[in-house]
Design an enzyme around this catalytic site. Structure first.
Site, short mmCIF file in Angstrom:
data_model
loop_
_atom_site.label_atom_id
_atom_site.label_comp_id
_atom_site.label_asym_id
_atom_site.label_seq_id
_atom_site.Cartn_x
_atom_site.Cartn_y
_atom_site.Cartn_z
N CYS A 1 0.80 -1.24 0.00
CA CYS A 1 0.00 0.00 0.00
C CYS A 1 0.82 1.28 0.00
O CYS A 1 0.39 2.30 -0.53
CB CYS A 1 -1.01 0.01 1.14
SG CYS A 1 -0.27 0.09 2.78
N LYS B 1 -4.79 -6.53 15.61
CA LYS B 1 -4.67 -5.10 15.37
C LYS B 1 -6.01 -4.49 14.96
O LYS B 1 -6.67 -5.11 14.15
CB LYS B 1 -3.65 -4.94 14.26
CG LYS B 1 -3.47 -3.59 13.68
CD LYS B 1 -2.47 -3.64 12.58
CE LYS B 1 -2.40 -2.25 11.99
NZ LYS B 1 -1.99 -2.21 10.65
N LYS C 1 -6.55 -8.45 11.36
CA LYS C 1 -6.42 -7.01 11.17
C LYS C 1 -7.78 -6.45 10.77
O LYS C 1 -8.30 -6.80 9.70
CB LYS C 1 -5.37 -6.74 10.09
CG LYS C 1 -5.20 -5.28 9.76
CD LYS C 1 -4.03 -5.06 8.82
CE LYS C 1 -3.89 -3.61 8.46
NZ LYS C 1 -2.75 -3.37 7.56
N ARG D 1 -1.76 6.57 7.80
CA ARG D 1 -1.83 6.74 6.34
C ARG D 1 -1.22 8.07 5.93
O ARG D 1 -0.71 8.20 4.82
CB ARG D 1 -3.26 6.56 5.86
CG ARG D 1 -3.69 5.10 6.05
CD ARG D 1 -5.08 4.78 5.59
NE ARG D 1 -5.43 3.41 5.98
CZ ARG D 1 -6.64 2.91 5.95
NH1 ARG D 1 -7.65 3.66 5.53
NH2 ARG D 1 -6.85 1.66 6.32
#
Ligand code: PBG
Length: 324
Positions: free
Chosen positions: A123, A249, A196, A206
């Site tokens: 990502c 998470k 997750k 992010r």
């Protein structure tokens, strides 16, 4: 049937010494892992605005943080990379000269004994910001697993002690294990982000990693937070595929999952106190709404008490410093 006044719970709470004596949960620096963000350039140390005390650094500055991590006795560091250029398939992730690969080599040269984990995901490297390659408007699972295998091999070749896939593709632990073994890295462990959740608490990360999806969201691959049985199945699958450490998470919203995973599998469990969990405490403290230090300890101990053996946290350095 009350046992009062014979049973007085307050007796063991009277002094700091007595309280210390009966403390059940402990935290030592070797249980803490510090997430670090590395970018190209030299002499770069740029604070992430949503994460006070967290920096994007160039490799030379990262080495200083790694030295600090080693001197604090941290369990390790985990590296995230900001590429020079993003593209549709995230090619810098599996380039020998990619930023994380450069960083791993430099850190292992400077502090060979420090455990270096490499976050393994596309990502940060894709121009669309998704954790895999896109086909027909969705993330293509198996094509992504193939690229993750390639990325794992270059990370291992650079010297990563552990690779940590965070993408949530099906079958990726098996795919990565196979790729590593075929390349002669059967000794390199996999710490999978096994359960997750698709969480709002990744927001500040992010910004730090420049990995916000440019369209849609991550709900077609990350789990929905309402599901704990599914989380346990995800963890079981990853262990069956060969994960050596499994991660849950975000940490605080998933304390029940951490506890169940520890009881069910007894495997090493990691929990990630993610960017939003950290930012929330920092922001409230900055406005005088709560005591940062106490909130840090309370959350770290809660995560340990739930059953996490390893805690990834942006609080790792101040916590380790105080633990001495
Ligand atoms: C990459 C990745 C993310 C985090 C760790 N690895 C972001 C995401 O999935 O959107 C989040 C960490 C944090 O919020 O501190 N897939």
């Amino acid at each position: 049937m009350s046992q009062f006044p014979v049973r007085r719970m307050r007796r063991l709470r009277r002094t700091p010494g007595l309280r210390r004596l009966v403390q059940e949960t402990h935290l030592v620096p070797s249980q803490l892992v510090w997430p670090l963000f590395v970018r190209h350039g030299t002499g770069v140390r740029q604070e992430v605005s949503a994460l006070p005390g967290v920096y994007q650094t160039s490799v030379d500055e990262l080495v200083k943080d790694a030295e600090r991590a080693a001197s604090l006795g941290l369990g390790g560091i985990i590296l995230f990379g900001l590429p020079a250029e993003k593209d549709a398939t995230g090619s810098e992730a599996y380039d020998e000269q990619g930023i994380v690969q450069q960083a791993i080599r430099a850190v292992k040269r400077a502090v060979p004994d420090l455990v270096v984990m490499a976050d393994l995901c596309l990502c940060e490297y894709t121009d669309h910001g998704h954790c895999g390659v896109i086909a027909d408007g969705d993330v293509d699972n198996d094509a992504t697993v193939y690229l993750l295998g390639k990325a794992a091999v270059v990370q291992a070749r650079a010297g990563a002690d552990i690779v940590a896939p965070s993408d949530m593709m099906d079958g990726r632990v098996a795919g990565i294990r196979k790729a590593l073994d075929a390349a002669g890295f059967s000794r390199v462990p996999i710490m999978s982000y096994a359960a997750k959740m698709a969480s709002a608490f990744y927001g500040p990360f992010r910004e730090a990693a420049g990995s916000t999806p440019q369209f849609g969201d991550r709900q077609s691959y990350q789990m929905q937070g309402a599901n704990a049985d599914e989380a346990l199945r995800e963890i079981r699958l990853d262990l069956d595929e060969g994960a050596d450490i499994v991660m849950v998470k975000p940490a605080l919203p998933c304390l029940d999952v951490i506890r169940r995973a520890k009881e069910e599998f007894g495997a090493p469990i990691a929990a990630y106190q993610v960017s939003g969990e950290y930012a929330m405490i920092k922001a409230a403290a900055a406005r005088g709404m709560l005591d940062e230090n106490r909130a840090m300890w309370e959350t770290l101990y809660a995560i340990r008490r739930a059953g996490a053996d390893i805690v990834l946290s942006y609080f790792a350095p101040p916590a380790a410093e105080a633990l001495g």
